[in-house]
Scaffold this motif. Structure first.
Motif, PDB file in Angstrom:
ATOM      1  N   TYR A 128     -18.835 -39.903  -5.823  1.00 23.27           N
ATOM      2  CA  TYR A 128     -17.853 -39.463  -4.844  1.00 23.27           C
ATOM      3  C   TYR A 128     -16.510 -39.260  -5.547  1.00 23.27           C
ATOM      4  O   TYR A 128     -15.894 -40.208  -6.042  1.00 23.27           O
ATOM      5  CB  TYR A 128     -17.746 -40.469  -3.707  1.00 23.27           C
ATOM      6  CG  TYR A 128     -19.066 -40.662  -2.986  1.00 23.27           C
ATOM      7  CD1 TYR A 128     -19.895 -39.571  -2.716  1.00 23.27           C
ATOM      8  CD2 TYR A 128     -19.518 -41.926  -2.600  1.00 23.27           C
ATOM      9  CE1 TYR A 128     -21.110 -39.724  -2.080  1.00 23.27           C
ATOM     10  CE2 TYR A 128     -20.733 -42.089  -1.958  1.00 23.27           C
ATOM     11  CZ  TYR A 128     -21.528 -40.984  -1.701  1.00 23.27           C
ATOM     12  OH  TYR A 128     -22.739 -41.142  -1.074  1.00 23.27           O
ATOM     13  N   ALA A 129     -16.095 -38.002  -5.593  1.00 22.74           N
ATOM     14  CA  ALA A 129     -14.866 -37.649  -6.304  1.00 22.74           C
ATOM     15  C   ALA A 129     -13.827 -37.014  -5.388  1.00 22.74           C
ATOM     16  O   ALA A 129     -12.631 -37.078  -5.667  1.00 22.74           O
ATOM     17  CB  ALA A 129     -15.189 -36.689  -7.445  1.00 22.74           C
ATOM     18  N   THR A 130     -14.278 -36.392  -4.300  1.00 19.82           N
ATOM     19  CA  THR A 130     -13.376 -35.617  -3.450  1.00 19.82           C
ATOM     20  C   THR A 130     -12.552 -36.525  -2.552  1.00 19.82           C
ATOM     21  O   THR A 130     -13.050 -37.506  -2.007  1.00 19.82           O
ATOM     22  CB  THR A 130     -14.179 -34.631  -2.592  1.00 19.82           C
ATOM     23  OG1 THR A 130     -15.004 -33.833  -3.443  1.00 19.82           O
ATOM     24  CG2 THR A 130     -13.258 -33.726  -1.798  1.00 19.82           C
ATOM     25  N   GLU A 131     -11.280 -36.159  -2.375  1.00 21.71           N
ATOM     26  CA  GLU A 131     -10.368 -36.928  -1.528  1.00 21.71           C
ATOM     27  C   GLU A 131      -9.530 -35.984  -0.687  1.00 21.71           C
ATOM     28  O   GLU A 131      -9.122 -34.926  -1.156  1.00 21.71           O
ATOM     29  CB  GLU A 131      -9.454 -37.808  -2.386  1.00 21.71           C
ATOM     30  CG  GLU A 131     -10.209 -38.779  -3.270  1.00 21.71           C
ATOM     31  CD  GLU A 131      -9.281 -39.594  -4.152  1.00 21.71           C
ATOM     32  OE1 GLU A 131      -8.092 -39.241  -4.233  1.00 21.71           O
ATOM     33  OE2 GLU A 131      -9.757 -40.571  -4.753  1.00 21.71           O
ATOM     34  N   ARG A 132      -9.261 -36.383   0.528  1.00 21.38           N
ATOM     35  CA  ARG A 132      -8.408 -35.560   1.389  1.00 21.38           C
ATOM     36  C   ARG A 132      -6.945 -35.662   0.948  1.00 21.38           C
ATOM     37  O   ARG A 132      -6.202 -34.689   1.013  1.00 21.38           O
ATOM     38  CB  ARG A 132      -8.553 -36.007   2.846  1.00 21.38           C
ATOM     39  CG  ARG A 132      -9.979 -35.878   3.363  1.00 21.38           C
ATOM     40  CD  ARG A 132     -10.081 -36.244   4.840  1.00 21.38           C
ATOM     41  NE  ARG A 132     -11.473 -36.406   5.233  1.00 21.38           N
ATOM     42  CZ  ARG A 132     -12.290 -35.407   5.556  1.00 21.38           C
ATOM     43  NH1 ARG A 132     -11.835 -34.175   5.522  1.00 21.38           N
ATOM     44  NH2 ARG A 132     -13.537 -35.634   5.902  1.00 21.38           N
ATOM     45  N   ALA A 133      -6.527 -36.833   0.502  1.00 24.87           N
ATOM     46  CA  ALA A 133      -5.123 -37.058   0.178  1.00 24.87           C
ATOM     47  C   ALA A 133      -4.708 -36.435  -1.133  1.00 24.87           C
ATOM     48  O   ALA A 133      -3.570 -35.988  -1.293  1.00 24.87           O
ATOM     49  CB  ALA A 133      -4.840 -38.565   0.155  1.00 24.87           C
ATOM     50  N   ALA A 134      -5.615 -36.395  -2.110  1.00 19.35           N
ATOM     51  CA  ALA A 134      -5.248 -35.977  -3.464  1.00 19.35           C
ATOM     52  C   ALA A 134      -5.484 -34.502  -3.733  1.00 19.35           C
ATOM     53  O   ALA A 134      -5.167 -34.017  -4.814  1.00 19.35           O
ATOM     54  CB  ALA A 134      -6.022 -36.808  -4.487  1.00 19.35           C
ATOM     55  N   GLY A 135      -6.046 -33.783  -2.795  1.00 17.21           N
ATOM     56  CA  GLY A 135      -6.392 -32.402  -3.061  1.00 17.21           C
ATOM     57  C   GLY A 135      -7.700 -32.324  -3.838  1.00 17.21           C
ATOM     58  O   GLY A 135      -8.436 -33.303  -3.942  1.00 17.21           O
TER      59      GLY A 135
END
Length: 400
Positions: A128-135
């Motif tokens: 899991y690499a994707t984040e809403r906060a970090a783009g």
């Protein structure tokens, strides 16, 4: 229809296709139901576990089948015809182990342990690499998930988005920023009370992948849970060997498109048109669209399986095919969208009905544009390569 499918090269390929079709038949019985409810298809994963699907790409030394890239594409294309969601969800598990099988960036005992867990217990694995906060981390940003060094290990806090397989994973990996070292690293997380699954997955297509959010609340992991560093500009398992493991993505979307083709061929042979005085497959405009569909499928299969075979057979080229891999994903996924659209045009207004599967295929196939690499990234990558090649060529001429 095998006459038009020249991707089956030998008896082993045929056996794998028959195996995949047997599994797909079981999955297909409830695929529409899970699409309708948006629930995670635990039942499908029970089938996959029973059929040995979860060990297909795992090294033979750890009990797996060690399928080649070409072979896993054959299998995944067939499963996707039954359920794009389930094929994509299990695909991330398969892609994770495929990339690890070749790159081996972790300590071997950890890799072996996770391989055996998949083979013997049917446990799935994803990163899991994707984040809403970090783009978009793929575009170069650092994760906002933070790993802080403490005595004996690390404490990790953060929230991951699009965490496919979240309802079923018992362990997974995350990318986190290690404050003390100013580096990004991959950590192994065991699901516990400090790991919260947040059901955010209510989407247009691929509704059964369970790609929810995962909140990490002061999760302690031991030192050995730091698996590998992922530093910008340096080789890692995500970009190593031309990211060929991602070719499963276009195989999945091609499978969905092929399901639409199969459906529409059956439909036009059963649908009688009083105005035409015959079945609608006899209409020239219908035959035109069927021909366009077949051409797109043939072209997609050619580019997809050609690059897979090239990658399998030429070890010395595996690090040099990143452009070809990206172009394949871009081309096949866009062809898949067009194939489903043509099938819907043939069926007309009936294609919008939930009583037939075309509208599900349409929704699912749109998701290919949002799996990495995204279209704009592919175009930029190959444009930069073309510019660089031209400049290098001119420099060479000047030297001569």
């Amino acid at each position: 229809m095998n006459r038009a499918n020249q991707t089956i090269r030998n008896e082993r390929d045929q056996q794998l296709v028959e195996y995949a079709e047997r599994v797909a038949e079981q999955i297909g019985e409830t695929a529409g139901q899970y699409d309708e409810t948006g629930e995670f298809p635990f039942e499908h994963f029970d089938i996959l576990k029973k059929e040995g699907y979860l060990k297909l790409v795992i090294p033979k030394e750890y009990g797996g089948d060690e399928l080649s890239l070409y072979e896993i594409l054959l299998v995944q294309e067939r499963l996707a015809k039954a359920s794009g969601s389930t094929a994509l969800a299990v695909g991330w598990h398969l892609m994770t182990f495929f990339s690890l099988r070749y790159c081996r960036p972790w300590k071997e005992e950890i890799f072996a342990k996770l391989c055996r867990a998949a083979v013997e217990e049917g446990l799935v694995l994803n990163v899991y690499a994707t984040e809403r906060a970090a783009g978009n981390i793929v575009r170069g940003s650092n994760p906002s998930t933070i790993a802080r060094k403490v005595q004996g290990g690390y404490v990790i806090n953060g929230r991951k988005a699009f965490a496919t397989l979240a309802p079923i994973v018992k362990h997974f990996t995350v990318l986190a920023y290690v404050e003390e070292e100013d580096k990004v690293a991959e950590f192994l997380i065991e699901k516990n009370d400090s790991v919260e699954i947040i059901d955010t997955w209510n989407v247009l297509g691929m509704r059964g992948t369970g790609s929810m959010d995962i909140q990490l609340n002061n999760v302690f992991v031991p030192d050995e849970a730091l698996l590998a560093y992922s530093e910008k500009g340096k080789p890692n398992r995500f970009i190593g060997y031309s990211s060929a493991y991602t070719l499963q993505l276009p195989a999945i979307y091609l499978g969905i498109a092929t399901a639409a083709r199969d459906f529409i061929l059956k439909y036009v042979h059963e649908k009688y048109s009083p105005s035409l005085g015959g079945y609608i497959f006899e209409a020239p405009h219908v035959q035109q669209k069927i021909g366009e569909i077949e051409a797109l499928i043939a072209a997609s299969r050619f580019i997809l399986y050609s690059i897979a075979e090239k990658w399998d057979k030429n070890k010395h080229l595996r690090d040099q095919l990143s452009n070809e891999v990206a172009i394949t994903k871009y081309t096949v996924c866009n062809h898949a969208k067009k194939i489903v659209e043509l099938a819907m045009q043939i069926a007309g207004g009936h294609s919008l009905s939930k009583d037939i599967p075309l509208e599900r295929y349409f929704r699912d196939v749109q998701c290919g544009a949002f799996n990495p690499p995204l279209d704009d990234m592919v175009i930029r990558q190959i444009a930069n390569a073309a510019i660089q090649d031209y400049q290098n060529s001119n420099k060479t001429k000047e030297l001569v």
